[in-house]
Design an enzyme around this catalytic site. Structure first.
Site, PDB file in Angstrom:
ATOM      1  N   GLU A   1     -36.808 -31.355   7.172  1.00 25.31           N
ATOM      2  CA  GLU A   1     -36.794 -32.723   6.670  1.00 25.31           C
ATOM      3  C   GLU A   1     -38.084 -32.997   5.909  1.00 25.31           C
ATOM      4  OE1 GLU A   1     -36.849 -37.009   6.212  1.00 25.31           O
ATOM      5  OE2 GLU A   1     -38.381 -35.843   7.224  1.00 25.31           O
ATOM      6  N   GLU A   2     -39.181 -32.451   6.413  1.00 26.62           N
ATOM      7  CA  GLU A   2     -40.490 -32.688   5.797  1.00 26.62           C
ATOM      8  C   GLU A   2     -40.766 -31.694   4.676  1.00 26.62           C
ATOM      9  OE1 GLU A   2     -41.837 -35.320   6.522  1.00 26.62           O
ATOM     10  OE2 GLU A   2     -41.756 -35.808   8.653  1.00 26.62           O
TER      11      GLU A   2
ATOM     12  N   ASP B   1     -39.178 -30.531  12.608  1.00 28.41           N
ATOM     13  CA  ASP B   1     -40.332 -30.073  11.823  1.00 28.41           C
ATOM     14  C   ASP B   1     -41.294 -31.247  11.629  1.00 28.41           C
ATOM     15  OD1 ASP B   1     -38.445 -31.298  10.091  1.00 28.41           O
ATOM     16  OD2 ASP B   1     -39.331 -30.334   8.335  1.00 28.41           O
TER      17      ASP B   1
HETATM   18 ZN   LIG Z   1     -39.341 -38.078   9.815  1.00 30.57          ZN
END
Ligand SMILES: [Zn+2]
Length: 395
Positions: free
Chosen positions: A141-142, A76
């Site tokens: 993750e973001e 992502d």
């Molecule tokens: Zn990253």
């Protein structure tokens, strides 16, 4: 030669997928297409939780006799921002002047593209692996990081998976490839302090209780003295007050309450528990000080609410893992990388509970920016470093 041995091609395919968090955007399918022909068994579990978007993840493993190496990362990407401000469209993977442009070029589709290429080259040269390699890739993750690496690790563990070492492909180098390996991360903790007072007329303060006076005393106790001086591998613990809110539009009214929010980045002097206790202790002591509150005998009436979940501090001690990666970086770049724990948190904070973990990837200068881009030469260099690392790890 399979096409996955070329990191530049791999990255162009990944950048073309608009996988703005939490969208899969075709990025995991693209990665699956690269890994399946290399003998990887690919699974793509979707995790959900109330109040957060469902997120698709990927776990791919190719088994062999020997240790199990995990490569971890995320497909992502953060939003593109002002698309018109990009020199080349953010999902075009255009190459100009030796640099490939695109959202995720360095953070961190580039790291994934290089690791896939390194594995493909290793298999092409050596045939069977002298161990197992797995890709643990999240699409969260973001974003809120709820349906990502943490759950993916639990899911894999429940299937009986264990790992001997992990490398995360986040961009770790400040200026040049080979600058820096991350061997740990500081912890992060946030909280909000609210002081309750009594609203009143600014000309009759004895009839009121001004919460701003109390808040100033409490905040002062959080800022001084310093928490520590830093440790061998970590910077000093630092607290930043990120907002102070009273929201009082009147100049002649004493407000009823005042709040302050803070974030602490802390080193291995502390655990989140000991640091929380220290904060409570400082606030309790300060609340009894009558500094700034003439004539008041009662302690400052405050409450403290911890925000989000704390990130744990960690430091990896595995000498084989750190030594092998350091030697690989030095062999290919001619530079000895600095071992660092600087910067923000990463998904390594989840992995450290399962196996030793280090982080090494591309140069991070343009991450999250308009015109995120990577030097094409760096993609080849990072692939060679990863390939060398894989060979030495299994040797
Ligand atoms: Zn990253």
């Amino acid at each position: 030669m399979t096409s996955s041995t070329d990191p530049v091609k791999n990255l162009a395919q990944l950048i073309a997928c608009p996988s703005v968090t939490p969208a899969e955007g075709g990025a995991l399918t693209t990665l699956e297409t690269m890994l399946s022909p290399l003998g990887f068994t690919v699974e793509r579990p979707i995790f959900s939780e109330d109040g957060t978007p469902d997120v698709e993840n990927l776990y791919a493993r190719r088994s062999g006799n020997g240790p199990h190496l995990m490569f971890a990362g995320h497909t992502d990407v953060v939003p593109v921002g002002d698309e018109a401000a990009w020199t080349y469209p953010p999902f075009s993977a255009a190459i100009y002047n030796g640099e490939m442009y695109g959202r995720g070029a360095v953070d961190m589709k580039g790291g994934i593209a290089c690791f896939a290429a390194a594995v493909a080259r290793h298999i092409e040269k050596n045939g069977a692996l002298k161990g197992s390699i797995s890709f643990l890739i999240t699409g969260d993750e973001e974003g809120p990081s709820i349906n990502g690496s943490g759950k993916l690790l639990e899911w894999a563990k429940a299937k009986g998976e264990t790992w001997d070492a992990a490398i995360v492909g986040e961009p770790t180098n400040p200026d040049k490839l080979g600058d820096m390996i991350k061997i740990g991360r500081r912890g992060s903790l946030s909280g909000t302090v609210t002081v309750h007072g009594i609203q009143g007329h600014a000309a009759y303060p004895h009839l009121a209780e001004n919460p701003v006076r109390g808040l100033v005393t409490l905040v002062d106790s959080l800022l001084y003295p310093a928490f520590d001086k830093g440790t061998k591998h970590f910077q000093a613990t630092n607290l930043e007050v990120t907002t102070v809110d009273v929201g009082n539009p009147a100049v002649n009214v004493i407000p009823a309450k005042a709040t302050a929010t803070f974030n602490i980045r802390f080193n291995d002097t502390w655990t989140d528990e000991t640091l929380m206790a220290e904060i409570h202790n400082r606030l309790d002591k300060a609340s009894g000080r009558r500094k700034l509150r003439p004539g008041r005998k009662t302690p400052v009436n405050y409450e403290l609410v911890w925000r989000d979940r704390p990130s744990h501090v960690f430091l990896t001690h595995d000498e084989k893992l750190i030594g092998t990666l350091t030697a690989s970086v030095e062999a290919i770049t001619g530079k000895r990388p600095q071992l660092s724990t600087s910067g923000g948190t990463s998904d390594a904070r989840y992995i450290k509970d399962y196996c030793p973990v280090v982080e090494f990837g591309l140069v991070g200068q343009t991450m999250h920016m308009v015109d995120e881009r990577v030097a094409v030469a760096d993609l080849e260099t990072l692939t060679q470093i990863y390939e060398r690392f894989i060979a030495d790890f299994f040797a």
